[in-house]
Write a protein that holds these residues in place. Structure first.
Motif, PDB file in Angstrom:
ATOM      1  N   CYS A 103      -2.634  -9.628   1.210  1.00 53.49           N
ATOM      2  CA  CYS A 103      -2.888  -9.099   2.550  1.00 53.49           C
ATOM      3  C   CYS A 103      -4.380  -9.178   2.838  1.00 53.49           C
ATOM      4  O   CYS A 103      -5.203  -9.310   1.928  1.00 53.49           O
TER       5      CYS A 103
ATOM      6  N   ASP B 225       3.439  -3.518  -4.939  1.00 47.24           N
ATOM      7  CA  ASP B 225       2.131  -3.478  -4.286  1.00 47.24           C
ATOM      8  C   ASP B 225       1.289  -4.708  -4.635  1.00 47.24           C
ATOM      9  O   ASP B 225       0.060  -4.656  -4.634  1.00 47.24           O
TER      10      ASP B 225
ATOM     11  N   TYR C 220      -2.809   4.272  -3.175  1.00 48.16           N
ATOM     12  CA  TYR C 220      -3.561   3.174  -2.569  1.00 48.16           C
ATOM     13  C   TYR C 220      -5.056   3.449  -2.543  1.00 48.16           C
ATOM     14  O   TYR C 220      -5.483   4.502  -2.088  1.00 48.16           O
TER      15      TYR C 220
ATOM     16  N   TYR D 124       3.324  -7.292   5.163  1.00 48.40           N
ATOM     17  CA  TYR D 124       2.659  -6.148   4.549  1.00 48.40           C
ATOM     18  C   TYR D 124       2.619  -4.952   5.501  1.00 48.40           C
ATOM     19  O   TYR D 124       2.658  -5.092   6.723  1.00 48.40           O
TER      20      TYR D 124
ATOM     21  N   CYS E 278      -1.225  -5.173  -1.506  1.00 48.78           N
ATOM     22  CA  CYS E 278      -0.435  -4.490  -0.479  1.00 48.78           C
ATOM     23  C   CYS E 278       1.052  -4.450  -0.823  1.00 48.78           C
ATOM     24  O   CYS E 278       1.520  -5.111  -1.738  1.00 48.78           O
TER      25      CYS E 278
ATOM     26  N   THR F 257      -6.752  -2.819   5.593  1.00 45.22           N
ATOM     27  CA  THR F 257      -5.851  -3.737   6.302  1.00 45.22           C
ATOM     28  C   THR F 257      -5.999  -3.649   7.808  1.00 45.22           C
ATOM     29  O   THR F 257      -5.513  -4.514   8.530  1.00 45.22           O
TER      30      THR F 257
ATOM     31  N   GLY G  99      -2.037  -1.022   1.956  1.00 45.40           N
ATOM     32  CA  GLY G  99      -2.421  -1.349   0.591  1.00 45.40           C
ATOM     33  C   GLY G  99      -3.494  -0.439   0.050  1.00 45.40           C
ATOM     34  O   GLY G  99      -3.965   0.485   0.722  1.00 45.40           O
TER      35      GLY G  99
ATOM     36  N   ASP H 142      -6.327   1.943   1.798  1.00 46.71           N
ATOM     37  CA  ASP H 142      -5.895   2.567   3.056  1.00 46.71           C
ATOM     38  C   ASP H 142      -5.541   4.041   2.870  1.00 46.71           C
ATOM     39  O   ASP H 142      -5.252   4.749   3.842  1.00 46.71           O
TER      40      ASP H 142
END
Length: 465
Positions: A443, A439, A234, A395, A453, A352, A398, A401
């Motif tokens: 989001c 993924d 991510y 979610y 996400c 997020t 993502g 993060d």
């Protein structure tokens, strides 16, 4: 997080490091194979003086932000309050399982039933000292193997990659389940596309080959065409305009998030994911409302085998950002813990923001991060997986993060660290929760809603836990 692809091998939430250079100014870091035991592999992460800082006062008078409410719903808050004594009991068992000769295979909790499930090869034995406590029901189950036995088997499996590859068995991931039933192994089918590679065996045939060297220590074998790659990790504030002392959950402008504060060689620093950038990578905070990004510091410790890095910052304190990405507050950090299957946790990434209601579905996962020809040469672990308890339509985390904190709230107001965001679900969880893997879910992010996400993801255990 990252996508699993047909080439390369490693998973995380941010930019890959095991096989490729880190993001931005990142330096390539060789994926370090972890040591003989999956669950004890974090001892490598504690080398060089990396350790847990003492908890600070939960009062925010020393903090830059106000302690406003978190994003916990009343239902989530009730679940965390109910799981607190269960987790304390479970962590006693986890600690006991690491003692030499322990018969304990693992532990999980059932929050709805207020129960701790303990798996051990000698179920008639007395509970570990300190595990029995008021209001906690403990159910003991017979296990075929202890955690130590399965970790030794996993180590033998990792070490025999070349020999297995020659027989058409390319191991891509190993799971040590808490019930002690035996290793769950994922093999590539077809094998990595290399000239001269032997024909990949079916799951049934692969299990037969594994049984020749590991006996009954392998309980299941599944096949997958997917291997780890940097894109499976991510990447992509408020938290954008911070300054020293830095907090966990701050935005790293190069596409990641700061994790928990930690002591490194006696100095308070801040962690993140190694796949965000290797040793020497200089991170900045931003984009900032007032102009150019501000330098946070350079990575001085990077362990690709555990996906834990340390940023040498001018100052850090034992607080993290919680709440929405652009309107966050802060919380004091309590003592670190091992993740426990069945528990509910939150993540606080800088893209997020805080997302709660995440349920831990496995721990002690190991995934291959480097292949030579048709066998694995390096593994990453221990890792764990979570899914959003609200369902596959909600979610969880993502890209961007990566490195962010994972934790639960205790009744004293502290957040209790259990890990840091890594990437997409690992093979064992992907097979069990296929709808939670992709993924490509839409989001929110401070930059606007994006298709970046997933409703489940993997995370790195806290160092030494």
């Amino acid at each position: 997080m990252s996508r699993l692809t047909l080439a390369g091998v490693a998973a995380g939430i941010g930019a890959g490091v095991a096989l490729a250079a880190g993001v931005g100014a990142g330096t390539a870091v060789a994926a370090a194979p972890h040591t003989a035991s999956v669950s004890h592999a974090t001892t490598a992460a504690t080398g060089g003086g990396l350790s847990e800082p003492a908890p600070v006062s939960r009062a925010a008078k020393a903090a830059k932000g106000a302690t406003g409410p978190s994003t916990l719903s009343p239902k989530e808050a009730a679940l965390m309050k109910r799981q607190a004594p269960l987790l304390e009991a479970a962590n006693v068992a986890t600690t006991a399982s690491r003692a030499k000769g322990s018969d304990i295979a693992g532990v999980s909790i059932d929050v709805a039933k207020g129960r701790v499930d303990l798996y051990r090869t000698s179920p008639a034995k007395a509970l570990p000292t300190g595990m029995a406590r008021a209001g906690v029901k403990v159910s003991v189950h017979k296990a075929r193997f202890s955690a130590g036995q399965l970790e030794q088997a996993a180590a033998r499996l990792e070490a025999s990659g070349k020999a297995l590859g020659a027989k058409g068995v390319t191991v891509s991931a190993i799971s040590v389940p808490v019930d002690g039933s035996g290793l769950r192994v994922t093999v590539l089918s077809p094998a990595t596309p290399k000239a001269g590679a032997p024909e990949a065996l079916s799951a049934t045939s692969a299990k037969s080959v594994l049984a020749q060297s590991l006996g009954g220590a392998v309980s299941s074998v599944t096949t997958s065409k997917a291997t780890w790659s940097p894109s499976s990790e991510y990447y992509s504030g408020w938290r954008f305009n911070d300054y020293a002392p830095w907090y966990g959950g701050d935005r790293i402008a190069q596409g990641c998030t700061t994790g928990f504060p930690a002591l490194y060689n006696g100095t308070m620093e801040v962690m993140t994911a190694t796949h965000c950038g290797g040793s020497g990578t200089v991170f900045t905070n931003g984009p900032r409302a007032s102009g150019p990004n501000v330098t946070m510091g350079a990575v001085t410790y990077a362990n690709a085998g555990t996906d834990i890095s340390v940023i040498d910052v001018a100052g850090s304190t034992n607080y993290i950002n919680v709440g929405p990405a652009q309107n966050s507050s802060v919380r004091a950090v309590g003592s670190w813990q091992s993740p426990v299957v069945g528990s509910y946790i939150c993540q606080s990434g800088s893209y997020t923001g805080e997302v709660c209601g995440l349920r831990v579905v496995d721990t002690n996962q190991s995934v291959c991060t480097s292949y030579i020809l048709w066998w694995c040469t390096a593994y990453m672990g221990p890792m764990a997986d979570v899914v959003n308890s609200a369902g596959s339509g909600s979610y969880a985390a993502g890209h961007g993060d990566s490195g962010g904190p994972l934790y639960w709230y205790d009744s004293s107001g502290y957040v209790r660290p259990v890990g840091q965001v890594h990437g997409q679900l690992f093979p064992n969880a992907q097979a069990a929760y296929p709808a939670y893997y992709s993924d490509q879910m839409w989001c929110p992010a401070p930059e606007g809603w994006q298709q970046r996400c997933s409703s489940g993801f993997s995370f790195a255990h806290m160092p030494g836990k």
